[in-house]
Design an enzyme around this catalytic site. Sequence first.
Site, PDB file in Angstrom:
ATOM      1  N   HIS A   1       0.798  -1.228   0.000  1.00 15.64           N
ATOM      2  CA  HIS A   1       0.000   0.000   0.000  1.00 15.64           C
ATOM      3  C   HIS A   1       0.840   1.292   0.000  1.00 15.64           C
ATOM      4  O   HIS A   1       0.766   2.127   0.882  1.00 15.64           O
ATOM      5  CB  HIS A   1      -1.133   0.007   1.026  1.00 15.64           C
ATOM      6  CG  HIS A   1      -0.829  -0.339   2.458  1.00 15.64           C
ATOM      7  ND1 HIS A   1       0.164   0.249   3.174  1.00 15.64           N
ATOM      8  CD2 HIS A   1      -1.447  -1.190   3.301  1.00 15.64           C
ATOM      9  CE1 HIS A   1       0.143  -0.215   4.403  1.00 15.64           C
ATOM     10  NE2 HIS A   1      -0.820  -1.100   4.503  1.00 15.64           N
TER      11      HIS A   1
ATOM     12  N   HIS B   1      -4.944 -10.085  13.795  1.00 12.44           N
ATOM     13  CA  HIS B   1      -5.075  -8.860  12.989  1.00 12.44           C
ATOM     14  C   HIS B   1      -5.880  -9.184  11.729  1.00 12.44           C
ATOM     15  O   HIS B   1      -5.634 -10.192  11.066  1.00 12.44           O
ATOM     16  CB  HIS B   1      -3.668  -8.377  12.635  1.00 12.44           C
ATOM     17  CG  HIS B   1      -3.576  -7.131  11.828  1.00 12.44           C
ATOM     18  ND1 HIS B   1      -4.569  -6.182  11.766  1.00 12.44           N
ATOM     19  CD2 HIS B   1      -2.566  -6.666  11.034  1.00 12.44           C
ATOM     20  CE1 HIS B   1      -4.171  -5.196  10.974  1.00 12.44           C
ATOM     21  NE2 HIS B   1      -2.978  -5.463  10.516  1.00 12.44           N
TER      22      HIS B   1
ATOM     23  N   GLU C   1      -6.097  -7.395   8.818  1.00  9.28           N
ATOM     24  CA  GLU C   1      -5.625  -6.986   7.487  1.00  9.28           C
ATOM     25  C   GLU C   1      -5.314  -8.224   6.642  1.00  9.28           C
ATOM     26  O   GLU C   1      -4.818  -9.241   7.141  1.00  9.28           O
ATOM     27  CB  GLU C   1      -4.396  -6.064   7.594  1.00  9.28           C
ATOM     28  CG  GLU C   1      -4.132  -5.351   6.269  1.00  9.28           C
ATOM     29  CD  GLU C   1      -3.158  -4.166   6.364  1.00  9.28           C
ATOM     30  OE1 GLU C   1      -2.502  -3.989   7.393  1.00  9.28           O
ATOM     31  OE2 GLU C   1      -3.071  -3.424   5.365  1.00  9.28           O
TER      32      GLU C   1
ATOM     33  N   ASP D   1      -3.192  -9.319   4.603  1.00  9.94           N
ATOM     34  CA  ASP D   1      -1.922 -10.049   4.483  1.00  9.94           C
ATOM     35  C   ASP D   1      -1.824 -11.136   5.561  1.00  9.94           C
ATOM     36  O   ASP D   1      -0.997 -12.038   5.450  1.00  9.94           O
ATOM     37  CB  ASP D   1      -0.704  -9.111   4.523  1.00  9.94           C
ATOM     38  CG  ASP D   1      -0.744  -8.079   5.621  1.00  9.94           C
ATOM     39  OD1 ASP D   1      -1.836  -7.731   6.087  1.00  9.94           O
ATOM     40  OD2 ASP D   1       0.337  -7.612   6.025  1.00  9.94           O
TER      41      ASP D   1
ATOM     42  N   HIS E   1      -1.485  -2.626  13.922  1.00  6.69           N
ATOM     43  CA  HIS E   1      -1.519  -1.499  13.054  1.00  6.69           C
ATOM     44  C   HIS E   1      -2.939  -1.063  12.694  1.00  6.69           C
ATOM     45  O   HIS E   1      -3.137  -0.021  12.068  1.00  6.69           O
ATOM     46  CB  HIS E   1      -0.656  -1.903  11.831  1.00  6.69           C
ATOM     47  CG  HIS E   1      -0.954  -1.405  10.500  1.00  6.69           C
ATOM     48  ND1 HIS E   1      -1.270  -2.172   9.423  1.00  6.69           N
ATOM     49  CD2 HIS E   1      -0.948  -0.126  10.070  1.00  6.69           C
ATOM     50  CE1 HIS E   1      -1.422  -1.421   8.361  1.00  6.69           C
ATOM     51  NE2 HIS E   1      -1.233  -0.193   8.716  1.00  6.69           N
TER      52      HIS E   1
ATOM     53  N   ASP F   1       1.805  -7.295  13.571  1.00  3.15           N
ATOM     54  CA  ASP F   1       2.607  -6.410  12.723  1.00  3.15           C
ATOM     55  C   ASP F   1       3.807  -5.797  13.461  1.00  3.15           C
ATOM     56  O   ASP F   1       4.830  -5.474  12.828  1.00  3.15           O
ATOM     57  CB  ASP F   1       1.747  -5.247  12.209  1.00  3.15           C
ATOM     58  CG  ASP F   1       1.000  -5.592  10.940  1.00  3.15           C
ATOM     59  OD1 ASP F   1       1.403  -6.530  10.235  1.00  3.15           O
ATOM     60  OD2 ASP F   1       0.000  -4.908  10.650  1.00  3.15           O
TER      61      ASP F   1
ATOM     62  N   TYR G   1      10.215  -0.167   8.003  1.00  2.60           N
ATOM     63  CA  TYR G   1       8.873  -0.682   8.325  1.00  2.60           C
ATOM     64  C   TYR G   1       8.219   0.210   9.385  1.00  2.60           C
ATOM     65  O   TYR G   1       7.062   0.610   9.270  1.00  2.60           O
ATOM     66  CB  TYR G   1       9.046  -2.116   8.835  1.00  2.60           C
ATOM     67  CG  TYR G   1       7.787  -2.847   9.190  1.00  2.60           C
ATOM     68  CD1 TYR G   1       7.172  -3.712   8.276  1.00  2.60           C
ATOM     69  CD2 TYR G   1       7.223  -2.727  10.452  1.00  2.60           C
ATOM     70  CE1 TYR G   1       6.038  -4.410   8.615  1.00  2.60           C
ATOM     71  CE2 TYR G   1       6.085  -3.423  10.791  1.00  2.60           C
ATOM     72  CZ  TYR G   1       5.494  -4.270   9.872  1.00  2.60           C
ATOM     73  OH  TYR G   1       4.362  -4.960  10.210  1.00  2.60           O
TER      74      TYR G   1
ATOM     75  N   HIS H   1       5.773 -10.436  10.090  1.00  2.00           N
ATOM     76  CA  HIS H   1       6.576 -10.196   8.875  1.00  2.00           C
ATOM     77  C   HIS H   1       8.054 -10.295   9.235  1.00  2.00           C
ATOM     78  O   HIS H   1       8.485  -9.753  10.267  1.00  2.00           O
ATOM     79  CB  HIS H   1       6.348  -8.789   8.310  1.00  2.00           C
ATOM     80  CG  HIS H   1       4.951  -8.510   7.852  1.00  2.00           C
ATOM     81  ND1 HIS H   1       4.403  -9.080   6.731  1.00  2.00           N
ATOM     82  CD2 HIS H   1       3.995  -7.700   8.376  1.00  2.00           C
ATOM     83  CE1 HIS H   1       3.173  -8.624   6.570  1.00  2.00           C
ATOM     84  NE2 HIS H   1       2.892  -7.792   7.554  1.00  2.00           N
TER      85      HIS H   1
HETATM   86 FE1  FEO Z   1      -1.400  -4.533   9.112  1.00  2.00          FE
HETATM   87 FE2  FEO Z   1       0.847  -6.935   8.083  1.00  2.00          FE
HETATM   88  O1  FEO Z   1      -0.770  -6.007   8.163  1.00  2.00           O
END
Ligand code: FEO
Length: 395
Positions: free
Chosen positions: A24, A78, A80, A82, A145, A164, A191, A224
């Site tokens: 994004h 989370h 989101e 991903d 996040h 995240d 990040y 991540h």
């Molecule tokens: Fe807020 Fe890795 O997604």
Amino acid sequence: MKPIEIADGLFWVGAIDWNMRDFHGYSTKQGSTYNAYLIMDEKITLVDTVKKEFADEFIQSISDIVDPKKIDYVISNHTEMDHSGGLARVMHKVGEDKPLFCSKVGHKNLSRHFTQKWNYQPVENGGKLSLGKRTLTFLETRMLHWPDSMFTYLKEDKILLSSDAFGQHYASFERFDDEIGDTIMPHARKYFANILLPYAPLILKLVDQVTEMGLEIDMICPDHGIIWREDPMKIIHAYVEWSQQKPKRKALIIYDTMWHSTEAMADAVAEGLYEKGVKATPMHLRSWHRSDVMTEVLDAAAIIVGSPTLNNGLFPTVSDFLTYMKGLKPKDKIGAAFGSYGWSGESIQLISKELEAMKFKVIDPGMKVQYVPDSEDLEACREFGRTIAQHLPPE
Ligand code: FEO
């Protein structure tokens, strides 16, 4: 990707995304990973999933350890996509009626992404879940996040599954900090600057909260990048430092140019700053990606933005960058504007207005030159740089 046992009975079962180059609006030149964790206990528990495109590979990875039907609980730290994009495929394999633990906001948000009526089990901040040998504790971490975000803490293992937070967009076979060393830190910093910076005050509060709770942490497993097992405090200390945003004697001259006039001004402003002992970097917005510029913004004291006036407005890349930076809410900056123009010259006021909206201390007036700067104009730009340098903290 094969699963990896990262602690006794705790497996990494994620996916490596070698080819992602944009998250994004953030350039991810080294791809990323989507880390999920499988806990083999009396109640077999899966924490998080992966992007939808990796769901089949992910389910295969889980199947190398256990038949997915034997998973008792699924936890979503989370919403989101991903981390939850693969949830529908996973729930289909695990069993649509299996308990799905998430925060209360996670329940609402997952329900806006998936139409299935899963067996949601919203949890409270500090809520616990016994798996047999282990007890999990859920910690709400709103806005880290998204509003739904939470951590899952494995008390007996002293392991924090941090969603995240503490992550990096970095694809590699290495899974641990001790396998990769300090080369990971610039990725963690980028990040932070591009994902978590707006929530820096919340991070400082969270670190205080975790300290007060006396949580012992031997390993931090983000969703991540690499896992922090050799020195988990290193990334916590880095987050505290980055969240504090203490400005250094450093200035960024961020600009774009039509016919090299604003470029010549940028170089001259940088020269003036450098003469006064400021680490000054001209950053052309078609040479530097906005997310790399933001990483440098983190500890810069002065953000000096230049744009020619184009059709009574800003050059498009400058508008883009200002919008991006505004959303990330950097703090305690000195701002200044400069640029060339032909006949109307609105760019300086437009930039200053944006910098003021970000609560920067803006040095007025900005530096404006009609058409092409001559040697006198360039000397005025150098002097502008020297003046800005007076407002910066000492070395
Ligand atoms: Fe807020 Fe890795 O997604």
